[in-house]
Design a protein around this motif. Structure first.
Motif, short mmCIF file in Angstrom:
data_model
loop_
_atom_site.label_atom_id
_atom_site.label_comp_id
_atom_site.label_asym_id
_atom_site.label_seq_id
_atom_site.Cartn_x
_atom_site.Cartn_y
_atom_site.Cartn_z
N ALA A 22 14.22 -2.84 6.54
CA ALA A 22 13.52 -1.48 6.52
C ALA A 22 12.13 -1.54 6.10
CB ALA A 22 14.35 -0.69 5.20
N ALA A 23 11.45 -0.28 6.58
CA ALA A 23 10.04 -0.24 6.28
C ALA A 23 9.80 -0.12 4.95
CB ALA A 23 9.39 0.85 7.49
N PRO A 24 8.77 -0.36 4.38
CA PRO A 24 8.34 0.06 2.90
C PRO A 24 8.53 1.33 2.90
CG PRO A 24 6.71 -1.33 3.98
CD PRO A 24 7.55 -1.18 5.11
N PRO A 25 8.63 1.90 1.51
CA PRO A 25 8.77 3.25 1.32
C PRO A 25 7.24 3.65 1.29
CG PRO A 25 9.61 2.09 -0.61
CD PRO A 25 9.66 1.24 0.71
N ILE A 26 7.14 5.14 1.72
CA ILE A 26 5.92 5.74 1.50
C ILE A 26 5.97 6.14 -0.12
CG2 ILE A 26 4.73 7.72 1.87
CD1 ILE A 26 4.93 6.53 4.32
N ALA A 27 4.68 5.80 -0.90
CA ALA A 27 4.34 6.11 -2.08
C ALA A 27 4.36 7.63 -2.37
CB ALA A 27 3.26 5.54 -2.54
N PRO A 28 5.13 8.09 -3.28
CA PRO A 28 4.95 9.60 -3.91
C PRO A 28 3.60 9.83 -4.19
CG PRO A 28 6.10 8.25 -5.45
CD PRO A 28 5.93 7.23 -4.46
N ILE A 29 3.26 11.04 -4.11
CA ILE A 29 1.95 11.47 -4.73
C ILE A 29 2.23 12.08 -6.17
CG2 ILE A 29 0.19 13.15 -4.61
CD1 ILE A 29 0.37 13.35 -1.61
N ASP A 30 1.71 11.50 -7.23
CA ASP A 30 1.75 11.95 -8.58
C ASP A 30 0.94 13.13 -9.00
OD1 ASP A 30 3.93 10.14 -9.24
OD2 ASP A 30 2.73 8.51 -9.13
#
Length: 103
Positions: A89-97
């Motif tokens: 799977a592709a690496p997950p998109i980082a969430p904006i904190d």
């Protein structure tokens, strides 16, 4: 004239002990220099993805990793999600904190 060697012998022993202690201290002291990793092995346990639209990486702070786009919007990622290069799977998109917008 007679020279009393006892006093000189004691001072010599103190000097030799101090010299030996100094040498031993330098040999066993941890290095105070910090060096960056000279090469990248290509194997990592954690990969995160940040969209190009977030703009240029500006650095890190106590708020996290900072990115600024063309419009001046600054986004911080404090806890990037972790994927693996080995997984299909592709690496997950980082969430904006935290997102700071100019108005």
């Amino acid at each position: 004239m007679t020279v009393k060697w006892g006093r000189w012998r004691g001072l010599g022993m103190v000097f030799v002990a101090a010299l030996a202690g100094s040498v031993a201290g330098r040999l066993t002291a941890p290095a105070t220099e910090v060096h960056a990793q000279e090469y990248f092995s290509g194997v990592t346990n954690c990969v995160t993805a940040v969209p190009r639209s977030w703009g240029e990486f500006k650095g890190g702070s106590e708020y996290g990793l900072a990115f600024e786009d063309d419009k001046g919007v600054v986004r911080f990622v404090l806890h990037p999600s972790c994927g693996s290069v080995i997984s299909p799977a592709a690496p997950p998109i980082a969430p904006i904190d935290l997102e700071v917008q100019r108005r």
